[in-house]
Write an enzyme that holds these catalytic residues in place. Sequence first.
Site, PDB file in Angstrom:
ATOM      1  N   GLU A 118       0.674  -1.193  -0.079  1.00 17.04           N
ATOM      2  CA  GLU A 118      -0.051  -0.141  -0.111  1.00 17.04           C
ATOM      3  C   GLU A 118       0.929   1.256   0.149  1.00 17.04           C
ATOM      4  O   GLU A 118       1.945   1.127   0.689  1.00 17.04           O
ATOM      5  CB  GLU A 118      -0.873  -0.118   1.462  1.00 17.04           C
ATOM      6  CG  GLU A 118      -2.223  -0.175   1.073  1.00 17.04           C
ATOM      7  CD  GLU A 118      -3.068  -0.442   2.448  1.00 17.04           C
ATOM      8  OE1 GLU A 118      -3.686  -1.019   2.573  1.00 17.04           O
ATOM      9  OE2 GLU A 118      -2.662   0.801   3.321  1.00 17.04           O
ATOM     10  N   TYR A 130       7.776   1.654  -6.691  1.00 21.36           N
ATOM     11  CA  TYR A 130       7.156   0.591  -7.034  1.00 21.36           C
ATOM     12  C   TYR A 130       6.932   0.474  -8.396  1.00 21.36           C
ATOM     13  O   TYR A 130       6.993  -0.744  -8.834  1.00 21.36           O
ATOM     14  CB  TYR A 130       6.050   0.511  -5.939  1.00 21.36           C
ATOM     15  CG  TYR A 130       6.298   0.788  -4.540  1.00 21.36           C
ATOM     16  CD1 TYR A 130       7.451  -0.050  -4.048  1.00 21.36           C
ATOM     17  CD2 TYR A 130       5.463   1.474  -3.784  1.00 21.36           C
ATOM     18  CE1 TYR A 130       7.453   0.310  -2.462  1.00 21.36           C
ATOM     19  CE2 TYR A 130       5.868   1.565  -2.326  1.00 21.36           C
ATOM     20  CZ  TYR A 130       6.756   0.873  -1.915  1.00 21.36           C
ATOM     21  OH  TYR A 130       7.063   0.720  -0.518  1.00 21.36           O
TER      22      TYR A 130
HETATM   23  C1  LIG Z   1      10.649   5.866  -0.943  1.00 19.92           C
HETATM   24  C2  LIG Z   1      12.183   5.847  -0.584  1.00 19.92           C
HETATM   25  C3  LIG Z   1      12.314   4.414   0.078  1.00 19.92           C
HETATM   26  C4  LIG Z   1      13.076   5.793  -1.778  1.00 19.92           C
HETATM   27  O1  LIG Z   1      14.390   5.266  -1.381  1.00 19.92           O
HETATM   28  P1  LIG Z   1      15.565   5.997  -2.388  1.00 19.92           P
HETATM   29  O2  LIG Z   1      16.921   5.128  -1.808  1.00 19.92           O
HETATM   30  O3  LIG Z   1      15.988   7.482  -2.107  1.00 19.92           O
HETATM   31  O4  LIG Z   1      15.175   5.458  -3.631  1.00 19.92           O
HETATM   32  P2  LIG Z   1      16.283   5.387  -4.921  1.00 19.92           P
HETATM   33  O5  LIG Z   1      17.252   6.161  -4.825  1.00 19.92           O
HETATM   34  O6  LIG Z   1      16.452   3.632  -5.288  1.00 19.92           O
HETATM   35  O7  LIG Z   1      15.191   5.560  -6.145  1.00 19.92           O
HETATM   36  C5  LIG Z   1      14.267   4.813  -6.529  1.00 19.92           C
HETATM   37  C6  LIG Z   1      13.323   5.659  -7.808  1.00 19.92           C
HETATM   38  O8  LIG Z   1      12.569   6.683  -7.145  1.00 19.92           O
HETATM   39  C7  LIG Z   1      13.060   7.938  -7.687  1.00 19.92           C
HETATM   40  N1  LIG Z   1      12.911   8.856  -6.633  1.00 19.92           N
HETATM   41  C8  LIG Z   1      13.619   8.696  -5.355  1.00 19.92           C
HETATM   42  N2  LIG Z   1      13.135   9.733  -4.576  1.00 19.92           N
HETATM   43  C9  LIG Z   1      12.401  10.516  -5.353  1.00 19.92           C
HETATM   44  C10 LIG Z   1      11.871  11.726  -5.149  1.00 19.92           C
HETATM   45  N3  LIG Z   1      11.878  12.437  -3.930  1.00 19.92           N
HETATM   46  N4  LIG Z   1      11.086  12.417  -6.046  1.00 19.92           N
HETATM   47  C11 LIG Z   1      11.004  11.649  -7.322  1.00 19.92           C
HETATM   48  N5  LIG Z   1      11.515  10.462  -7.601  1.00 19.92           N
HETATM   49  C12 LIG Z   1      12.319  10.172  -6.555  1.00 19.92           C
HETATM   50  C13 LIG Z   1      14.395   7.810  -8.190  1.00 19.92           C
HETATM   51  O9  LIG Z   1      14.605   8.723  -9.089  1.00 19.92           O
HETATM   52  C14 LIG Z   1      14.440   6.293  -8.712  1.00 19.92           C
HETATM   53  O10 LIG Z   1      13.858   6.278  -9.930  1.00 19.92           O
HETATM   54  P3  LIG Z   1      14.618   6.013 -11.253  1.00 19.92           P
HETATM   55  O11 LIG Z   1      14.686   4.474 -11.009  1.00 19.92           O
HETATM   56  O12 LIG Z   1      13.556   5.972 -12.404  1.00 19.92           O
HETATM   57  O13 LIG Z   1      15.620   6.463 -11.300  1.00 19.92           O
HETATM   58  C15 LIG Z   1      12.521   7.082   0.148  1.00 19.92           C
HETATM   59  O14 LIG Z   1      12.398   7.971  -0.408  1.00 19.92           O
HETATM   60  C16 LIG Z   1      12.074   6.679   1.851  1.00 19.92           C
HETATM   61  O15 LIG Z   1      12.500   6.323   2.632  1.00 19.92           O
HETATM   62  N6  LIG Z   1      11.090   7.657   1.879  1.00 19.92           N
HETATM   63  C17 LIG Z   1      10.330   7.616   3.380  1.00 19.92           C
HETATM   64  C18 LIG Z   1       9.666   6.176   3.604  1.00 19.92           C
HETATM   65  C19 LIG Z   1       8.705   5.848   2.709  1.00 19.92           C
HETATM   66  O16 LIG Z   1       7.856   6.837   2.098  1.00 19.92           O
HETATM   67  N7  LIG Z   1       8.652   4.458   2.265  1.00 19.92           N
HETATM   68  C20 LIG Z   1       7.802   4.136   1.185  1.00 19.92           C
HETATM   69  C21 LIG Z   1       6.380   3.690   1.934  1.00 19.92           C
HETATM   70  S1  LIG Z   1       6.505   2.385   3.034  1.00 19.92           S
END
Ligand SMILES: CC(C)(COP(=O)(O)OP(=O)(O)OC[C@H]1O[C@@H](n2cnc3c(N)ncnc32)[C@H](O)[C@@H]1OP(=O)(O)O)[C@@H](O)C(=O)NCCC(=O)NCCS
Length: 163
Positions: A118, A130
């Site tokens: 979710e 995702y």
């Molecule tokens: C969601 C989360 C886990 C992503 O972690 P991350 O290590 O920064 O992700 P990645 O660097 O592997 O990036 C994954 C993809 O998302 C994109 N992305 C990451 N942060 C982004 C942002 N702030 N805005 C837009 N795109 C973003 C990246 O460009 C990448 O896309 P690509 O594969 O097309 O290049 C992190 O932002 C986080 O911990 N957020 C808070 C917790 C959360 O919301 N978790 C998910 C719900 S349970």
Amino acid sequence: MSGNWPWFGRPQPPVVADAQTADAAGLAAIHAASFERGWDIYEFEHLLADRMVVAHVARPGGRGSPTGFAMSRLVLDEAEIFTVAVAPAARRTGLATLLMQHHLARLAAAGIKKVFLEVAEDNVAARRLYDRHGFVEIGRRAAYYARKGGAAAAALVMERSLR
Ligand SMILES: CC(C)(COP(=O)(O)OP(=O)(O)OC[C@H]1O[C@@H](n2cnc3c(N)ncnc32)[C@H](O)[C@@H]1OP(=O)(O)O)[C@@H](O)C(=O)NCCC(=O)NCCS
């Protein structure tokens, strides 16, 4: 000469591994920095002790405190990913991508056929993550996540097959 040479003073590549009970404090810290209502150490200890919970952590160079983690609960041949989170300082470096690849591969190896999760409709980063891992929307819960000073965000229910 440092025992860490030649990595001394340089960022070390992340290594993903099974989470250990001793990681509870590190996971609670990442969770608190990532969500409005953080889960405490005791909640993580409880989750990490649950045989139906699968959790992976990333650590720089495979040592020290985790900088990110992914957690799922298994039910028969299905899994629900209930948290993926990366410490703010380590975001946008591909860490969640690395964790998801590892986590999904381990779930598939454990015989899991379908994975659900979710995500808030307004969580751009998580939705991108995702989408990139083949999850498709199968449901929507309107006004599901409360937002301070704004309208509640919908929850999207997503699914991916591991066949
Ligand atoms: C969601 C989360 C886990 C992503 O972690 P991350 O290590 O920064 O992700 P990645 O660097 O592997 O990036 C994954 C993809 O998302 C994109 N992305 C990451 N942060 C982004 C942002 N702030 N805005 C837009 N795109 C973003 C990246 O460009 C990448 O896309 P690509 O594969 O097309 O290049 C992190 O932002 C986080 O911990 N957020 C808070 C917790 C959360 O919301 N978790 C998910 C719900 S349970």
